[in-house]
Write an enzyme that holds these catalytic residues in place. Structure first.
Site, PDB file in Angstrom:
ATOM      1  N   ARG A 169      -1.411   4.127  13.401  1.00 57.94           N
ATOM      2  CA  ARG A 169      -0.497   3.450  14.320  1.00 57.94           C
ATOM      3  C   ARG A 169      -1.141   3.489  15.689  1.00 57.94           C
ATOM      4  O   ARG A 169      -1.566   4.549  16.152  1.00 57.94           O
ATOM      5  CB  ARG A 169       0.851   4.170  14.327  1.00 57.94           C
ATOM      6  CG  ARG A 169       1.889   3.416  15.104  1.00 57.94           C
ATOM      7  CD  ARG A 169       3.294   3.751  14.658  1.00 57.94           C
ATOM      8  NE  ARG A 169       3.494   3.607  13.229  1.00 57.94           N
ATOM      9  CZ  ARG A 169       4.409   4.278  12.523  1.00 57.94           C
ATOM     10  NH1 ARG A 169       5.199   5.119  13.130  1.00 57.94           N
ATOM     11  NH2 ARG A 169       4.552   4.087  11.237  1.00 57.94           N
TER      12      ARG A 169
ATOM     13  N   LYS B  76       2.741  -7.483  11.908  1.00 49.34           N
ATOM     14  CA  LYS B  76       2.077  -7.689  10.612  1.00 49.34           C
ATOM     15  C   LYS B  76       2.405  -9.064  10.030  1.00 49.34           C
ATOM     16  O   LYS B  76       3.561  -9.429   9.832  1.00 49.34           O
ATOM     17  CB  LYS B  76       2.499  -6.583   9.644  1.00 49.34           C
ATOM     18  CG  LYS B  76       1.733  -6.618   8.337  1.00 49.34           C
ATOM     19  CD  LYS B  76       1.666  -5.250   7.724  1.00 49.34           C
ATOM     20  CE  LYS B  76       1.138  -5.311   6.298  1.00 49.34           C
ATOM     21  NZ  LYS B  76       0.906  -4.008   5.706  1.00 49.34           N
TER      22      LYS B  76
ATOM     23  N   ARG C 117       0.838  -1.199   0.000  1.00 50.19           N
ATOM     24  CA  ARG C 117       0.000   0.000   0.000  1.00 50.19           C
ATOM     25  C   ARG C 117       0.877   1.255   0.000  1.00 50.19           C
ATOM     26  O   ARG C 117       2.009   1.220   0.452  1.00 50.19           O
ATOM     27  CB  ARG C 117      -0.925   0.008   1.217  1.00 50.19           C
ATOM     28  CG  ARG C 117      -1.963  -1.100   1.161  1.00 50.19           C
ATOM     29  CD  ARG C 117      -2.807  -1.148   2.410  1.00 50.19           C
ATOM     30  NE  ARG C 117      -3.595   0.058   2.561  1.00 50.19           N
ATOM     31  CZ  ARG C 117      -3.689   0.745   3.698  1.00 50.19           C
ATOM     32  NH1 ARG C 117      -3.030   0.360   4.769  1.00 50.19           N
ATOM     33  NH2 ARG C 117      -4.427   1.834   3.759  1.00 50.19           N
TER      34      ARG C 117
HETATM   35  C1  BTN Z   1       0.278  -4.004   2.133  1.00 49.66           C
HETATM   36  O1  BTN Z   1       1.100  -3.085   1.937  1.00 49.66           O
HETATM   37  O2  BTN Z   1      -0.103  -4.279   3.272  1.00 49.66           O
HETATM   38  C2  BTN Z   1      -0.284  -4.785   0.965  1.00 49.66           C
HETATM   39  C3  BTN Z   1       0.624  -5.883   0.527  1.00 49.66           C
HETATM   40  C4  BTN Z   1       0.074  -6.719  -0.617  1.00 49.66           C
HETATM   41  C5  BTN Z   1       1.077  -7.715  -1.147  1.00 49.66           C
HETATM   42  C6  BTN Z   1       0.505  -8.624  -2.176  1.00 49.66           C
HETATM   43  S1  BTN Z   1       1.577  -9.984  -2.553  1.00 49.66           S
HETATM   44  C7  BTN Z   1       0.571 -10.435  -3.911  1.00 49.66           C
HETATM   45  C8  BTN Z   1       0.136  -9.146  -4.575  1.00 49.66           C
HETATM   46  N1  BTN Z   1       1.102  -8.707  -5.561  1.00 49.66           N
HETATM   47  C9  BTN Z   1       1.683  -7.560  -5.200  1.00 49.66           C
HETATM   48  O3  BTN Z   1       2.559  -6.983  -5.863  1.00 49.66           O
HETATM   49  N2  BTN Z   1       1.194  -7.134  -4.020  1.00 49.66           N
HETATM   50  C10 BTN Z   1       0.166  -8.019  -3.529  1.00 49.66           C
END
Ligand code: BTN
Length: 316
Positions: A314, A178, A114
């Protein structure tokens, strides 16, 4: 590379000659492929007279194994060995793929998180999964990422994993650390079909070395439960849960998930920092509304609603 990986996955020694013969390539070509595996972060032991061995045996993802373990069916399921991002891949091919297509990868060189962050995606260790869906109108997707969070947590709970929470809007957490994240990327017009790619990353067994660059408290399923997990089973369970949730979401939207979400949400009732770019302010998280927005009380008593696409939190 796929065939070399399949051979080395058992973690035992394979001589250069045996490897070359079984792949039908020269020993030099084997050596070059081994260098590529090392570049992907895999630890390969090379011992003169014995050959090559992976330091950590691998249980590779396998589309057939995933399908076998699924209760539901996806029209298209692909396991990619190396890709920049499974989300990017599905988004770019969306026009040619049916709704419900899924892609998983062993390794992402530019996993997306994100707010433009990077999602650390070492080889063969975790789950990186994306699913393509279509909605009639982008406005119908309000709260979707929270509903997906509920679906992912419930899928893990069905495998006996307990005490998971969701940090608004959609971080999967265990004891404040996380464990996974969700990134939904959309392409669509206000009154047409919205194409959505739902990306889920779940840490399963994160190598220490890869984790060095993670800039927040993290955990994986291995450390949280003390158990090893079959990633094909995890993938099947998450995909089943996601498909079920999407059907329900299409019919009823986020309200159908709201109670399940609130029960698992780790921020409600707590003081939090609300972070928007460089700015941050204190607030108390009160509730999550029918659209998935977070209702907070800011200093001075004013009540505001926050959207997950704009701010992060947070817990104080
Ligand atoms: C976050 O930042 O919390 C979201 C992370 C999401 C990761 C997943 S892994 C599969 C899919 N492909 C990506 O490039 N990102 C999502």
């Amino acid at each position: 590379m796929e065939r070399l990986l399949a051979l080395l996955a058992d973690g035992r020694f394979h001589s250069g000659q045996e490897t070359a013969d079984s792949l039908g390539i020269s020993r030099t070509a084997v050596w070059k492929q081994i260098q590529k595996l090392k570049e992907l972060g895999l630890e390969v032991e090379v011992v003169r007279g014995r050959g090559y061995r992976l330091k950590r045996p691998l249980c590779l993802l396998d589309a057939g194994e995933i399908r076998k373990r699924q209760r539901k069916e996806v029209p298209h399921l692909e396991v990619l060995t190396v890709i920049d991002s499974t989300n990017r891949d599905l988004l770019d091919r969306a026009d040619r793929l049916p709704k419900g297509s899924a892609a998983l990868a062993e390794y992402q060189s530019a996993g997306r998180g994100r707010f433009g962050r990077r999602w650390v995606s070492p080889f063969g260790s975790n789950l990186y999964l994306s699913l393509l869906w279509r909605f009639w109108g982008i406005e119908r997707t309000a709260g979707l990422s929270l509903a997906v969070g509920v679906a992912a947590v419930q899928a893990l709970e069905r495998l006996g994993i307990e005490d998971l929470g969701i940090k608004w809007p959609n971080d999967l957490v265990f004891e404040g650390r996380k464990l996974g994240g969700i990134l939904i990327e959309a392409r669509g017009e206000a009154h047409g079909t919205a194409t959505v790619v739902i990306g889920i990353g779940i840490n399963v067994s994160m190598p220490e070395r890869a984790a060095e660059v993670i800039d927040q408290p993290w955990i994986d399923l291995k450390r949280a439960t003390g158990r090893d997990f079959d990633r094909n089973l995890l993938a099947a369970s998450v995909l089943d849960g996601l498909l079920e949730a999407l059907e329900q979401f299409e019919g009823h939207g986020f309200p159908a998930f709201r109670d399940a979400y609130r029960r698992r949400c780790t921020v409600l009732g707590k003081p939090v920092w609300v972070i928007q770019g460089e700015r941050r302010h204190r607030a108390r998280a009160l509730d999550v509304d029918e659209m998935g927005e977070l209702v907070v009380e800011v200093e001075g008593g004013e009540v505001r609603k926050l959207s997950g696409g704009e701010v992060s939190l947070r817990i104080i």
